[in-house]
Scaffold this motif. Structure first.
Motif, PDB file in Angstrom:
ATOM      1  N   VAL A  33       0.840  -1.207   0.000  1.00 47.21           N
ATOM      2  CA  VAL A  33       0.000   0.000   0.000  1.00 47.21           C
ATOM      3  C   VAL A  33       0.869   1.247   0.000  1.00 47.21           C
ATOM      4  N   GLU A  34       1.952   1.206   0.786  1.00 52.08           N
ATOM      5  CA  GLU A  34       2.853   2.355   0.835  1.00 52.08           C
ATOM      6  C   GLU A  34       3.511   2.601  -0.520  1.00 52.08           C
ATOM      7  N   LEU A  35       3.921   1.539  -1.213  1.00 52.89           N
ATOM      8  CA  LEU A  35       4.534   1.688  -2.537  1.00 52.89           C
ATOM      9  C   LEU A  35       3.541   2.253  -3.549  1.00 52.89           C
ATOM     10  N   ILE A  36       2.300   1.760  -3.497  1.00 57.37           N
ATOM     11  CA  ILE A  36       1.267   2.284  -4.403  1.00 57.37           C
ATOM     12  C   ILE A  36       1.067   3.778  -4.170  1.00 57.37           C
ATOM     13  N   SER A  37       1.019   4.176  -2.898  1.00 54.69           N
ATOM     14  CA  SER A  37       0.825   5.588  -2.566  1.00 54.69           C
ATOM     15  C   SER A  37       1.997   6.439  -3.060  1.00 54.69           C
ATOM     16  N   MET A  38       3.227   5.896  -2.977  1.00 53.43           N
ATOM     17  CA  MET A  38       4.408   6.663  -3.390  1.00 53.43           C
ATOM     18  C   MET A  38       4.471   6.844  -4.901  1.00 53.43           C
ATOM     19  N   THR A  39       3.997   5.857  -5.656  1.00 54.34           N
ATOM     20  CA  THR A  39       4.064   5.972  -7.114  1.00 54.34           C
ATOM     21  C   THR A  39       2.985   6.881  -7.667  1.00 54.34           C
ATOM     22  N   GLY A  40       1.951   7.131  -6.854  1.00 55.41           N
ATOM     23  CA  GLY A  40       0.866   7.972  -7.330  1.00 55.41           C
ATOM     24  C   GLY A  40      -0.039   7.268  -8.311  1.00 55.41           C
ATOM     25  N   ALA A  41       0.143   5.943  -8.491  1.00 51.40           N
ATOM     26  CA  ALA A  41      -0.689   5.195  -9.438  1.00 51.40           C
ATOM     27  C   ALA A  41      -2.129   5.122  -8.981  1.00 51.40           C
ATOM     28  N   ALA A  42      -2.341   5.131  -7.693  1.00 51.70           N
ATOM     29  CA  ALA A  42      -3.694   5.090  -7.158  1.00 51.70           C
ATOM     30  C   ALA A  42      -3.696   5.805  -5.824  1.00 51.70           C
ATOM     31  N   GLY A  43      -4.828   6.248  -5.431  1.00 47.77           N
ATOM     32  CA  GLY A  43      -4.934   6.946  -4.161  1.00 47.77           C
ATOM     33  C   GLY A  43      -6.387   7.048  -3.761  1.00 47.77           C
ATOM     34  N   GLY A  44      -6.669   7.992  -2.906  1.00 52.54           N
ATOM     35  CA  GLY A  44      -8.040   8.201  -2.504  1.00 52.54           C
ATOM     36  C   GLY A  44      -8.419   7.429  -1.254  1.00 52.54           C
ATOM     37  N   PRO A  45      -9.698   7.477  -0.930  1.00 52.97           N
ATOM     38  CA  PRO A  45     -10.174   6.885   0.322  1.00 52.97           C
ATOM     39  C   PRO A  45     -10.016   5.367   0.388  1.00 52.97           C
ATOM     40  N   GLU A  46     -10.016   4.708  -0.783  1.00 51.55           N
ATOM     41  CA  GLU A  46      -9.887   3.241  -0.776  1.00 51.55           C
ATOM     42  C   GLU A  46      -8.537   2.814  -0.232  1.00 51.55           C
ATOM     43  N   ILE A  47      -7.457   3.437  -0.756  1.00 54.69           N
ATOM     44  CA  ILE A  47      -6.112   3.109  -0.298  1.00 54.69           C
ATOM     45  C   ILE A  47      -5.943   3.489   1.166  1.00 54.69           C
ATOM     46  N   GLU A  48      -6.502   4.633   1.553  1.00 53.78           N
ATOM     47  CA  GLU A  48      -6.412   5.076   2.951  1.00 53.78           C
ATOM     48  C   GLU A  48      -7.111   4.078   3.875  1.00 53.78           C
ATOM     49  N   MET A  49      -8.249   3.565   3.432  1.00 50.43           N
ATOM     50  CA  MET A  49      -8.989   2.600   4.241  1.00 50.43           C
ATOM     51  C   MET A  49      -8.195   1.301   4.412  1.00 50.43           C
ATOM     52  N   ILE A  50      -7.551   0.851   3.323  1.00 47.57           N
ATOM     53  CA  ILE A  50      -6.721  -0.360   3.410  1.00 47.57           C
ATOM     54  C   ILE A  50      -5.555  -0.131   4.363  1.00 47.57           C
ATOM     55  N   ALA A  51      -4.907   1.035   4.243  1.00 48.37           N
ATOM     56  CA  ALA A  51      -3.759   1.347   5.097  1.00 48.37           C
ATOM     57  C   ALA A  51      -4.166   1.368   6.570  1.00 48.37           C
ATOM     58  N   GLN A  52      -5.320   1.978   6.869  1.00 49.20           N
ATOM     59  CA  GLN A  52      -5.789   2.038   8.252  1.00 49.20           C
ATOM     60  C   GLN A  52      -6.135   0.647   8.778  1.00 49.20           C
ATOM     61  N   SER A  53      -6.739  -0.177   7.926  1.00 44.43           N
ATOM     62  CA  SER A  53      -7.106  -1.529   8.342  1.00 44.43           C
ATOM     63  C   SER A  53      -5.872  -2.370   8.631  1.00 44.43           C
ATOM     64  N   VAL A  54      -4.836  -2.228   7.791  1.00 49.35           N
ATOM     65  CA  VAL A  54      -3.592  -2.973   8.012  1.00 49.35           C
ATOM     66  C   VAL A  54      -2.933  -2.520   9.305  1.00 49.35           C
ATOM     67  N   ALA A  55      -2.919  -1.214   9.564  1.00 49.22           N
ATOM     68  CA  ALA A  55      -2.313  -0.697  10.795  1.00 49.22           C
ATOM     69  C   ALA A  55      -3.060  -1.224  12.024  1.00 49.22           C
ATOM     70  N   ALA A  56      -4.390  -1.239  11.942  1.00 49.51           N
ATOM     71  CA  ALA A  56      -5.197  -1.735  13.064  1.00 49.51           C
ATOM     72  C   ALA A  56      -4.955  -3.229  13.283  1.00 49.51           C
ATOM     73  N   ALA A  57      -4.879  -3.987  12.192  1.00 43.90           N
ATOM     74  CA  ALA A  57      -4.640  -5.430  12.308  1.00 43.90           C
ATOM     75  C   ALA A  57      -3.257  -5.699  12.896  1.00 43.90           C
ATOM     76  N   ASN A  58      -2.249  -4.948  12.459  1.00 43.31           N
ATOM     77  CA  ASN A  58      -0.895  -5.102  13.004  1.00 43.31           C
ATOM     78  C   ASN A  58      -0.867  -4.830  14.501  1.00 43.31           C
ATOM     79  N   ALA A  59      -1.585  -3.774  14.927  1.00 45.28           N
ATOM     80  CA  ALA A  59      -1.622  -3.428  16.344  1.00 45.28           C
ATOM     81  C   ALA A  59      -2.274  -4.544  17.158  1.00 45.28           C
ATOM     82  N   ARG A  60      -3.352  -5.114  16.636  1.00 42.61           N
ATOM     83  CA  ARG A  60      -4.030  -6.190  17.359  1.00 42.61           C
ATOM     84  C   ARG A  60      -3.153  -7.440  17.434  1.00 42.61           C
ATOM     85  N   ILE A  61      -2.451  -7.738  16.345  1.00 39.42           N
ATOM     86  CA  ILE A  61      -1.566  -8.901  16.351  1.00 39.42           C
ATOM     87  C   ILE A  61      -0.445  -8.713  17.369  1.00 39.42           C
ATOM     88  N   ARG A  62       0.145  -7.516  17.422  1.00 43.53           N
ATOM     89  CA  ARG A  62       1.194  -7.239  18.402  1.00 43.53           C
ATOM     90  C   ARG A  62       0.659  -7.378  19.823  1.00 43.53           C
TER      91      ARG A  62
END
Length: 199
Positions: A33-62
């Motif tokens: 997701v971070e690489l996609i955001s850096m290339t500018g190939a895609a963006g918007g609320p969809e990518i932000e939602m995926i990024a937030q979900s991954v961060a939340a899942a990582n926190a719960r796993i930790r």
């Protein structure tokens, strides 16, 4: 006669294995997701939602890795715990405060996080959960405008078995067992505005 070696804690080993195996793919998704955001190939609320979900899942796993994984005397740094709790509570209505200073034995951190998981259901509308220590005793206290008072569930903290516990309530059986293994006893109090566990 030589002493019988202690049996491995299979529950903790399974927990550690699951968390270990899930961390890598979640990290890969986050990197993607971070690489996609850096290339500018895609963006918007969809990518932000995926990024937030991954961060939340990582926190719960930790969090789960410490709460359900293998208990040892290996120290866990305060910064690691505070960072994890900050991410864990980022999108919720509950604030988590970790007050113990310095490194703490993983075994005691595990007990504290299991206690946090026990207190969460008592705060259905959110609130604050604070972990503190004094003279070697630990206190995990939750405060809210209104708690869900379920003394039947909390009675499991008195080591009353696992009858009627759902998978979401397994921490109520694990906490007294883990406390006993650490040479500690669990005390608790529950009223209309607070829930407290001591060990």
């Amino acid at each position: 006669m030589s002493p019988v070696p202690a049996e491995p804690d299979l529950v903790a080993l399974v927990g550690s294995r699951l968390c270990h195996d899930l961390i890598s793919p979640l990290g890969a998704i986050g990197n993607g997701v971070e690489l996609i955001s850096m290339t500018g190939a895609a963006g918007g609320p969809e990518i932000e939602m995926i990024a937030q979900s991954v961060a939340a899942a990582n926190a719960r796993i930790r969090f789960f890795r410490l709460a359900f994984g293998r208990a040892t005397d290996q120290p866990v740094g305060r910064g690691e715990i505070v960072s994890m709790l900050s991410e864990y509570g980022r999108d919720g209505r509950t604030r988590y405060l970790w007050q113990p200073e310095g490194e703490q034995p993983r075994r005691l951190v595990k007990l504290a996080l299991l206690a946090v998981l026990c207190i969460e259901p008592a705060l259905p509308r959110g609130g604050e959960i604070r972990v503190s220590t004094a003279e070697g005793r630990w206190t995990v206290r939750g405060e809210a405008r209104q708690t869900r008072n379920d003394p039947g569930l909390w009675a499991h903290l008195d080591d009353n078995g696992t009858d009627a516990l759902s998978p979401a309530q397994v921490q109520f059986a694990l906490l007294p067992r883990e406390a006993r293994a650490a040479g500690r006893s669990v005390g608790w109090a529950l009223d209309d505005t607070s829930a407290e566990i001591r060990f």
